[in-house]
Design a protein around this motif. Sequence first.
Motif, PDB file in Angstrom:
ATOM      1  N   THR A 196       0.864  -1.180   0.000  1.00  0.00           N
ATOM      2  CA  THR A 196       0.000   0.000   0.000  1.00  0.00           C
ATOM      3  C   THR A 196       0.906   1.238   0.000  1.00  0.00           C
ATOM      4  OG1 THR A 196      -0.025   0.206   2.400  1.00  0.00           O
ATOM      5  CG2 THR A 196      -1.721  -1.218   1.407  1.00  0.00           C
ATOM      6  N   LEU A 197       0.300   2.391  -0.250  1.00  0.00           N
ATOM      7  CA  LEU A 197       1.092   3.633  -0.249  1.00  0.00           C
ATOM      8  C   LEU A 197       1.744   3.860   1.116  1.00  0.00           C
ATOM      9  CD1 LEU A 197       1.733   6.024  -2.194  1.00  0.00           C
ATOM     10  CD2 LEU A 197      -0.263   7.193  -1.238  1.00  0.00           C
ATOM     11  N   ASP A 198       0.986   3.579   2.184  1.00  0.00           N
ATOM     12  CA  ASP A 198       1.544   3.775   3.527  1.00  0.00           C
ATOM     13  C   ASP A 198       2.668   2.780   3.821  1.00  0.00           C
ATOM     14  OD1 ASP A 198      -0.109   5.963   4.435  1.00  0.00           O
ATOM     15  OD2 ASP A 198      -1.764   4.539   4.406  1.00  0.00           O
ATOM     16  N   GLU A 199       2.471   1.542   3.383  1.00  0.00           N
ATOM     17  CA  GLU A 199       3.554   0.546   3.579  1.00  0.00           C
ATOM     18  C   GLU A 199       4.798   0.945   2.789  1.00  0.00           C
ATOM     19  OE1 GLU A 199       0.652  -3.375   4.210  1.00  0.00           O
ATOM     20  OE2 GLU A 199       1.479  -2.949   2.230  1.00  0.00           O
ATOM     21  N   ALA A 200       4.579   1.520   1.621  1.00  0.00           N
ATOM     22  CA  ALA A 200       5.723   1.943   0.792  1.00  0.00           C
ATOM     23  C   ALA A 200       6.509   3.061   1.481  1.00  0.00           C
ATOM     24  CB  ALA A 200       5.231   2.400  -0.578  1.00  0.00           C
ATOM     25  N   ALA A 201       5.791   3.956   2.153  1.00  0.00           N
ATOM     26  CA  ALA A 201       6.475   5.034   2.881  1.00  0.00           C
ATOM     27  C   ALA A 201       7.352   4.460   3.990  1.00  0.00           C
ATOM     28  CB  ALA A 201       5.450   6.015   3.450  1.00  0.00           C
ATOM     29  N   VAL A 202       6.803   3.475   4.706  1.00  0.00           N
ATOM     30  CA  VAL A 202       7.578   2.843   5.785  1.00  0.00           C
ATOM     31  C   VAL A 202       8.792   2.112   5.202  1.00  0.00           C
ATOM     32  CG1 VAL A 202       7.502   1.067   7.587  1.00  0.00           C
ATOM     33  CG2 VAL A 202       5.562   2.627   7.282  1.00  0.00           C
ATOM     34  N   ARG A 203       8.572   1.437   4.075  1.00  0.00           N
ATOM     35  CA  ARG A 203       9.669   0.697   3.431  1.00  0.00           C
ATOM     36  C   ARG A 203      10.800   1.661   3.025  1.00  0.00           C
ATOM     37  NH1 ARG A 203       9.767  -3.937   0.053  1.00  0.00           N
ATOM     38  NH2 ARG A 203       8.208  -4.750   1.484  1.00  0.00           N
ATOM     39  N   TYR A 204      10.427   2.821   2.478  1.00  0.00           N
ATOM     40  CA  TYR A 204      11.482   3.735   2.027  1.00  0.00           C
ATOM     41  C   TYR A 204      12.192   4.400   3.211  1.00  0.00           C
ATOM     42  CZ  TYR A 204      14.034   6.321  -1.530  1.00  0.00           C
ATOM     43  OH  TYR A 204      15.041   6.800  -2.348  1.00  0.00           O
ATOM     44  N   SER A 205      11.478   4.543   4.332  1.00  0.00           N
ATOM     45  CA  SER A 205      12.145   5.049   5.544  1.00  0.00           C
ATOM     46  C   SER A 205      13.294   4.122   5.926  1.00  0.00           C
ATOM     47  CB  SER A 205      11.167   5.134   6.716  1.00  0.00           C
ATOM     48  OG  SER A 205      10.139   6.031   6.441  1.00  0.00           O
ATOM     49  N   ALA A 206      13.058   2.819   5.788  1.00  0.00           N
ATOM     50  CA  ALA A 206      14.122   1.844   6.097  1.00  0.00           C
ATOM     51  C   ALA A 206      15.237   1.930   5.053  1.00  0.00           C
ATOM     52  CB  ALA A 206      13.534   0.435   6.139  1.00  0.00           C
ATOM     53  N   THR A 207      14.858   2.149   3.797  1.00  0.00           N
ATOM     54  CA  THR A 207      15.857   2.239   2.727  1.00  0.00           C
ATOM     55  C   THR A 207      16.825   3.396   2.962  1.00  0.00           C
ATOM     56  OG1 THR A 207      14.264   1.307   1.161  1.00  0.00           O
ATOM     57  CG2 THR A 207      16.135   2.510   0.209  1.00  0.00           C
ATOM     58  N   ILE A 208      16.279   4.528   3.396  1.00  0.00           N
ATOM     59  CA  ILE A 208      17.135   5.716   3.542  1.00  0.00           C
ATOM     60  C   ILE A 208      17.843   5.790   4.892  1.00  0.00           C
ATOM     61  CG2 ILE A 208      15.810   7.131   1.907  1.00  0.00           C
ATOM     62  CD1 ILE A 208      14.605   8.555   4.360  1.00  0.00           C
ATOM     63  N   ALA A 209      17.507   4.869   5.809  1.00  0.00           N
ATOM     64  CA  ALA A 209      18.061   4.962   7.167  1.00  0.00           C
ATOM     65  C   ALA A 209      19.597   5.059   7.193  1.00  0.00           C
ATOM     66  CB  ALA A 209      17.571   3.797   8.013  1.00  0.00           C
ATOM     67  N   PRO A 210      20.320   4.231   6.416  1.00  0.00           N
ATOM     68  CA  PRO A 210      21.790   4.354   6.461  1.00  0.00           C
ATOM     69  C   PRO A 210      22.273   5.733   6.010  1.00  0.00           C
ATOM     70  CG  PRO A 210      21.114   2.343   5.296  1.00  0.00           C
ATOM     71  CD  PRO A 210      19.880   3.147   5.536  1.00  0.00           C
ATOM     72  N   ALA A 211      21.625   6.283   4.989  1.00  0.00           N
ATOM     73  CA  ALA A 211      22.035   7.601   4.490  1.00  0.00           C
ATOM     74  C   ALA A 211      21.698   8.690   5.505  1.00  0.00           C
ATOM     75  CB  ALA A 211      21.359   7.891   3.161  1.00  0.00           C
ATOM     76  N   MET A 212      20.593   8.517   6.235  1.00  0.00           N
ATOM     77  CA  MET A 212      20.234   9.498   7.260  1.00  0.00           C
ATOM     78  C   MET A 212      21.312   9.555   8.326  1.00  0.00           C
ATOM     79  SD  MET A 212      16.193   8.694   7.686  1.00  0.00           S
ATOM     80  CE  MET A 212      16.048   9.403   9.312  1.00  0.00           C
ATOM     81  N   LEU A 213      21.854   8.377   8.656  1.00  0.00           N
ATOM     82  CA  LEU A 213      22.923   8.325   9.654  1.00  0.00           C
ATOM     83  C   LEU A 213      24.178   9.017   9.144  1.00  0.00           C
ATOM     84  CD1 LEU A 213      22.850   4.731  11.183  1.00  0.00           C
ATOM     85  CD2 LEU A 213      22.488   6.914  12.363  1.00  0.00           C
ATOM     86  N   ALA A 214      24.515   8.729   7.885  1.00  0.00           N
ATOM     87  CA  ALA A 214      25.728   9.311   7.302  1.00  0.00           C
ATOM     88  C   ALA A 214      25.531  10.801   7.030  1.00  0.00           C
ATOM     89  CB  ALA A 214      26.065   8.579   6.006  1.00  0.00           C
ATOM     90  N   GLY A 215      24.316  11.209   6.726  1.00  0.00           N
ATOM     91  CA  GLY A 215      24.029  12.602   6.351  1.00  0.00           C
ATOM     92  C   GLY A 215      24.015  12.745   4.834  1.00  0.00           C
ATOM     93  N   PHE A 216      22.978  13.364   4.300  1.00  0.00           N
ATOM     94  CA  PHE A 216      22.904  13.566   2.857  1.00  0.00           C
ATOM     95  C   PHE A 216      23.873  14.678   2.454  1.00  0.00           C
ATOM     96  CE2 PHE A 216      18.646  11.741   3.683  1.00  0.00           C
ATOM     97  CZ  PHE A 216      18.729  10.664   2.815  1.00  0.00           C
ATOM     98  N   ASP A 217      24.640  14.417   1.419  1.00  0.00           N
ATOM     99  CA  ASP A 217      25.600  15.424   0.952  1.00  0.00           C
ATOM    100  C   ASP A 217      24.929  16.473   0.084  1.00  0.00           C
ATOM    101  OD1 ASP A 217      28.306  14.463   1.947  1.00  0.00           O
ATOM    102  OD2 ASP A 217      27.420  12.641   1.099  1.00  0.00           O
ATOM    103  N   VAL A 218      24.057  16.027  -0.809  1.00  0.00           N
ATOM    104  CA  VAL A 218      23.320  16.955  -1.679  1.00  0.00           C
ATOM    105  C   VAL A 218      21.873  16.492  -1.772  1.00  0.00           C
ATOM    106  CG1 VAL A 218      23.126  17.992  -3.975  1.00  0.00           C
ATOM    107  CG2 VAL A 218      25.380  17.335  -3.111  1.00  0.00           C
ATOM    108  N   VAL A 219      20.951  17.428  -1.578  1.00  0.00           N
ATOM    109  CA  VAL A 219      19.531  17.165  -1.842  1.00  0.00           C
ATOM    110  C   VAL A 219      19.082  18.142  -2.928  1.00  0.00           C
ATOM    111  CG1 VAL A 219      17.176  17.237  -0.942  1.00  0.00           C
ATOM    112  CG2 VAL A 219      19.008  16.323   0.479  1.00  0.00           C
ATOM    113  N   PHE A 220      18.718  17.608  -4.084  1.00  0.00           N
ATOM    114  CA  PHE A 220      18.153  18.427  -5.161  1.00  0.00           C
ATOM    115  C   PHE A 220      16.652  18.547  -4.943  1.00  0.00           C
ATOM    116  CE2 PHE A 220      21.851  16.827  -7.641  1.00  0.00           C
ATOM    117  CZ  PHE A 220      22.291  18.022  -8.202  1.00  0.00           C
TER     118      PHE A 220
END
Length: 240
Positions: free
Chosen positions: A117-141
Amino acid sequence: MTAAREIVISESLDAAAVAAAERFIRVLTEVQAAGRAPQVVLTGGTLGIKVLEATGSSAAASRVDWSNVDLYWGDERWMPNGHADRNDEQAREGFLEALSIPTDRIHRFPASDDGLTLDEAAVRYSATIAPAMLAGFDVVFLGVGPDGHVASLFPARPDLTDATDPVIAVRNSPKPPPERLSLTIPLINTAHRVWLLCTGAPKREAYANVLANVGAETAPAAVVRGTDETVIFADTEVLG
Ligand SMILES: O=C(O)[C@H](O)[C@@H](O)[C@H](O)[C@H](O)COP(=O)(O)O
């Protein structure tokens, strides 16, 4: 957080794309020279895709080790995998394939045919980005819409600045398609560099609202900031 924004003005939308692409390549080489894998958030939209194409066709792109860059998206349209309207699909030919970026470095949002579902997809992507959140995003376009939206964060949404989840489901988007997924402003504002892409006469009001520092309910683009820098890539048209 740095309050001041840097404004890079080019003669045209195409020139703005090249200016952003050149700076993007420079930052990626600097981050890699410092021994880190750059963490990047891409955007959809006309200028966002042109920046990627300008990067893909730049001679300087060979200075970057593209097997050592992690790519995420700031938002995605809730469409099936490979659909021409998806932001990741629009990045494919001129950027992802042009630079032979390994698939394990391409962190796409889930698609509407992935069985979530759309809500499940949001939760899934939160997990996907978790490592990058820890490292810090270098550039956000972030492409800026005529109404001042960024990513899929449209004015008047009630939870714009106090969202607690890093990724949200968006319904009834005024820009089609209506269903989308988006990173949130609190997450975006943890990035080192936030680069706004804002060109053309239809964006004049949005551009003026950003410079006037209006609230998120009027123009979400006005409240996004990088911790190291916030840059607006503009053109002479948007200045009015
Ligand atoms: O999925 C999307 O549509 C976007 O990510 C959106 O936020 C876009 O960047 C702006 O609407 C600017 O788009 P344009 O450059 O085409 O006006």
